[in-house]
Design an enzyme around this catalytic site. Sequence first.
Site, short mmCIF file in Angstrom:
data_model
loop_
_atom_site.label_atom_id
_atom_site.label_comp_id
_atom_site.label_asym_id
_atom_site.label_seq_id
_atom_site.Cartn_x
_atom_site.Cartn_y
_atom_site.Cartn_z
CB CYS A 205 -0.91 0.00 1.23
SG CYS A 205 -0.02 -0.19 2.80
NE ARG A 234 7.43 4.96 -1.15
CZ ARG A 234 7.69 4.36 -2.30
NH1 ARG A 234 8.18 3.12 -2.29
NH2 ARG A 234 7.45 4.95 -3.45
CD GLU A 263 15.10 3.04 2.32
OE1 GLU A 263 14.35 2.07 2.42
OE2 GLU A 263 15.18 3.75 1.29
CG HIS A 282 15.08 1.14 -1.44
ND1 HIS A 282 14.49 2.17 -0.76
CD2 HIS A 282 14.29 0.93 -2.53
CE1 HIS A 282 13.40 2.58 -1.40
NE2 HIS A 282 13.26 1.84 -2.49
#
Length: 314
Positions: A205, A234, A263, A282
């Site tokens: 989401c 996220r 990050e 990531h």
Amino acid sequence: MKIVILDGFTANPGDLSWAELEALGQVTVYERTLPSETVARAAEADMVLTNKVVVSKEVMDQLPHLKYIGVLATGYNVVDVEAAHQRGIIVTNVPAYSTESVAQMVFAHLLTVTNRTEHYAQENRQGRWSRNADFCYWDFSHMELAGKTFGIVGLGNIGRRVAEIALAFGMKVKAVSSKTTLPAGIEKVSLEALLATADVLSLHCPLTDSTRHLINADTLAKMKSSAILINTGRGSLIDDQAVADALADGRLAAFCADVLTQEPPLADNPLLKLPNAFITPHIAWASKEARVRLIQVATNNVRAFLSGTPQNVV
């Protein structure tokens, strides 16, 4: 047209080409740009491309030539879109370029937990199998995916692709979605029902005020202690400390993530050292194929803007 790429290294560390973009204007590529460097580097730019460098209202106020901001990603929270609209600056993004790569990473993480192939490969590099008394050995209880419940929060492009793969594994797929009708094979449920029944819970989401820390101490308490939690969405969809505590206490079997709240993460982030937390830096979006698509669509966005018919406008 003067085009400035503020942080081109992650999308193209040297294995791809900016040639098509360079044919459209005078292009300057910076590998990375600090916040203090943004205005000076973009001062003469008509067009700015950015991945993670923030282009705020204050930055725009100091860039009188700026007509266009191209985000080298799908998410565009690095740009103050409202301020851009007020100034007549077009903002574009690159939707859906990484769907296949991110979905693949979800299952790379999941299979890491269920099959531990890297663990055994490392053990055998050190000669363990050769020394073993039996023809096989195992250090973990391995899990078969068929018949298990795969829960998904968010059925956008990536969520739907993940659902298709889970179904191909023979899993039962349930989802929380704002959509009225879901694709065949996916059962629409409430978040409460999903938390209670999911053997695997995967987050897809968007990050909003209502989804920030969606997974927290309260929601973790409603999940199975045997559940595997996966976050490739996220970082702030989860409360880092709450998830770390649940892992350490045996209230959550495993956590897999390609994103974290900060990050790069701080060295003392509790998730980095837990043996049942599997963290990648990531990179789910960063397959070569996805990066080729990213640069191609970003270039097409610039071309469309220059022709007077902008596309992928946000």
